[in-house]
Design a protein around this motif. Structure first.
Motif, PDB file in Angstrom:
ATOM      1  N   GLU A  16       0.842  -1.217   0.000  1.00 39.06           N
ATOM      2  CA  GLU A  16       0.000   0.000   0.000  1.00 39.06           C
ATOM      3  C   GLU A  16       0.864   1.248   0.000  1.00 39.06           C
ATOM      4  N   LEU A  17       1.931   1.192   0.790  1.00 44.18           N
ATOM      5  CA  LEU A  17       2.844   2.346   0.831  1.00 44.18           C
ATOM      6  C   LEU A  17       3.505   2.539  -0.533  1.00 44.18           C
ATOM      7  N   GLU A  18       3.943   1.428  -1.130  1.00 46.02           N
ATOM      8  CA  GLU A  18       4.589   1.509  -2.441  1.00 46.02           C
ATOM      9  C   GLU A  18       3.627   2.066  -3.485  1.00 46.02           C
TER      10      GLU A  18
ATOM     11  N   ALA B 140       5.390  14.256   4.505  1.00 43.88           N
ATOM     12  CA  ALA B 140       6.231  13.259   5.199  1.00 43.88           C
ATOM     13  C   ALA B 140       7.586  13.133   4.508  1.00 43.88           C
ATOM     14  N   ILE B 141       7.574  13.176   3.178  1.00 37.44           N
ATOM     15  CA  ILE B 141       8.844  13.083   2.434  1.00 37.44           C
ATOM     16  C   ILE B 141       9.712  14.310   2.709  1.00 37.44           C
ATOM     17  N   SER B 142       9.059  15.479   2.770  1.00 38.40           N
ATOM     18  CA  SER B 142       9.837  16.710   3.005  1.00 38.40           C
ATOM     19  C   SER B 142      10.449  16.735   4.405  1.00 38.40           C
ATOM     20  N   LYS B 143       9.878  15.910   5.307  1.00 41.04           N
ATOM     21  CA  LYS B 143      10.422  15.867   6.671  1.00 41.04           C
ATOM     22  C   LYS B 143      11.554  14.850   6.819  1.00 41.04           C
ATOM     23  N   ARG B 182      14.902   2.745   5.809  1.00 40.21           N
ATOM     24  CA  ARG B 182      14.596   3.648   6.926  1.00 40.21           C
ATOM     25  C   ARG B 182      13.584   4.710   6.511  1.00 40.21           C
ATOM     26  N   ALA B 183      13.738   5.191   5.273  1.00 45.49           N
ATOM     27  CA  ALA B 183      12.809   6.217   4.780  1.00 45.49           C
ATOM     28  C   ALA B 183      11.389   5.658   4.721  1.00 45.49           C
ATOM     29  N   LYS B 184      11.268   4.435   4.225  1.00 41.25           N
ATOM     30  CA  LYS B 184       9.931   3.836   4.112  1.00 41.25           C
ATOM     31  C   LYS B 184       9.319   3.583   5.484  1.00 41.25           C
ATOM     32  N   ARG B 185      10.174   3.167   6.428  1.00 40.98           N
ATOM     33  CA  ARG B 185       9.675   2.952   7.789  1.00 40.98           C
ATOM     34  C   ARG B 185       9.136   4.262   8.365  1.00 40.98           C
ATOM     35  N   LEU B 187       8.126   6.892   6.671  1.00 45.36           N
ATOM     36  CA  LEU B 187       6.922   7.298   5.927  1.00 45.36           C
ATOM     37  C   LEU B 187       5.704   6.523   6.419  1.00 45.36           C
ATOM     38  N   ARG B 188       5.912   5.231   6.641  1.00 46.74           N
ATOM     39  CA  ARG B 188       4.794   4.412   7.090  1.00 46.74           C
ATOM     40  C   ARG B 188       4.268   4.933   8.439  1.00 46.74           C
ATOM     41  N   THR B 189       5.189   5.241   9.350  1.00 43.37           N
ATOM     42  CA  THR B 189       4.782   5.749  10.667  1.00 43.37           C
ATOM     43  C   THR B 189       3.983   7.046  10.518  1.00 43.37           C
TER      44      THR B 189
END
Lengths: 149, 198
Positions: A16-18, B140-143, B182-185, B187-189
């Motif tokens: 979902e994130l992807e 979230a990406i900008s952070k 780490r970035a995806k983790r 972002l998910r949070t």
């Protein structure tokens, strides 16, 4: 997103994130403002003044110097490898010595036993040296005054 | 004409070849800079400088070592990092006597600098985006710290392979993969927090 209802804490699966990231990536620069920004940047980049290009070095010369530099790089990499190994630098340091011995054995540079005074032993040599009169050396006499000055 | 031929022509001073390269590669460079910097003025500077360097250093580009798009992204990436550090220096200078958190590390300061900048002058894209999910994701990406952000953008937005992205950022492939994870983790949070707020 799974567990979207308000009673549970929402959790986001990997796919979902992807998918969300892919959607965000696809939406980049689609807006009207972004197109205007892009047009402005494009016109600025296309119309910027560029310095004249300096004459290009012939490709052959470039290739030759490039391969020479690559050779030097390879040699340095071999002498100083990423992994610790002492024998290579030691070998490199010993190379000039070995080369000197080899050259010394092959060439005499005009120094032959015949060109030197034939003394039988080193004490003969000292005796002969003692006969040299060095008492006048370094003195300024009337004859050599002009030469020294 | 392909990139190699166009670059050879640029090295000879051919302005039309330069224009063709700008039209081919400017969109990707602009997208990357937009995501990295988040405001218009700096993106213009980065794009202009990137293509000026393309013109000046055309002879130095070796097609055997890197694709032109990889080479241009590396230039743009370095310029973006310079810009972000400059912004950070300005912000740190302004706040030096005020409330500089002594525990914040470089990444935190830099992240704050970017977020502040984005708040002062939100990107045009953010303004027109009505999808709150995408807005939340962009925020979230900008952070993210600059290293994680660039790794994520290069692989997911710019379509580079991990190896190419590692070449651009000057990292090993393993380090890059770790940054992406780490970035995806992170972002998910942040996205989960966003969903829970709704």
């Amino acid at each position: 997103m799974s567990g979207k209802d308000n009673n549970r804490i929402a959790s986001l699966r990997d796919e979902e994130l992807e998918a969300l990231i892919a959607r965000a990536a696809a939406s980049t620069m689609n807006g009207q403002d972004d197109r205007a920004l892009y047009k402005r940047i494009e016109s600025r980049v296309l119309n910027q003044s560029l310095p004249p290009q300096v004459a290009q070095t012939p490709r052959k010369v470039l290739a030759a110097s490039d391969s020479f530099m690559r050779g030097i790089d390879a040699l340095i990499d071999w002498l100083n490898p990423q992994r610790q190994s002492l024998w290579r630098p030691v070998f490199a340091a010993a190379c000039p010595l070995v080369l000197g011995i080899v050259i010394g054995n092959f060439f005499n540079f005009g120094l032959t036993p015949a060109s030197e005074p034939n003394f039988e032993s080193w004490d003969d040599e000292l005796v002969m040296l003692s006969f040299l009169d060095m008492s006048n050396q370094g003195e300024i006499t009337e004859e050599n005054e002009g030469e020294i000055r | 004409m392909n990139d190699e031929e166009l670059m050879a022509a640029v090295a000879q001073g051919d302005r039309r070849a330069y224009d063709a390269l700008v039209r081919a590669h400017l969109p990707a460079i602009t997208r990357y800079s937009l995501r990295m910097l988040g405001n218009g003025r700096d993106i213009e500077d980065v794009a202009q400088e990137t293509f000026l360097r393309l013109w000046v250093s055309a002879k130095k580009w070796d097609p055997g070592k890197a694709k032109l798009s990889t080479w241009l992204h590396r230039i743009a990436h370095n310029l973006c990092i310079d810009m972000l550090r400059k912004q950070q220096r300005v912000l740190l200078g302004e706040r030096f006597d005020e409330e500089l958190d002594s525990n914040s590390n470089f990444d935190n300061s830099l992240r704050n600098a970017v977020v502040e900048h984005a708040k002062e002058e939100p990107s045009s894209q953010q303004m027109i985006e009505k999808d709150s999910e995408l807005s939340a994701l962009n925020l979230a990406i900008s952070k993210l710290p600059e290293t994680q952000r660039s790794a994520l953008l290069l692989c997911y937005y710019q379509g580079f392979s991990n190896k190419e992205a590692a070449d651009i950022t000057g990292l090993s492939v393993r380090a890059l993969e770790s940054l992406i994870a780490r970035a995806k983790r992170s972002l998910r949070t942040q996205m989960e927090a966003h969903y829970n707020e709704r």
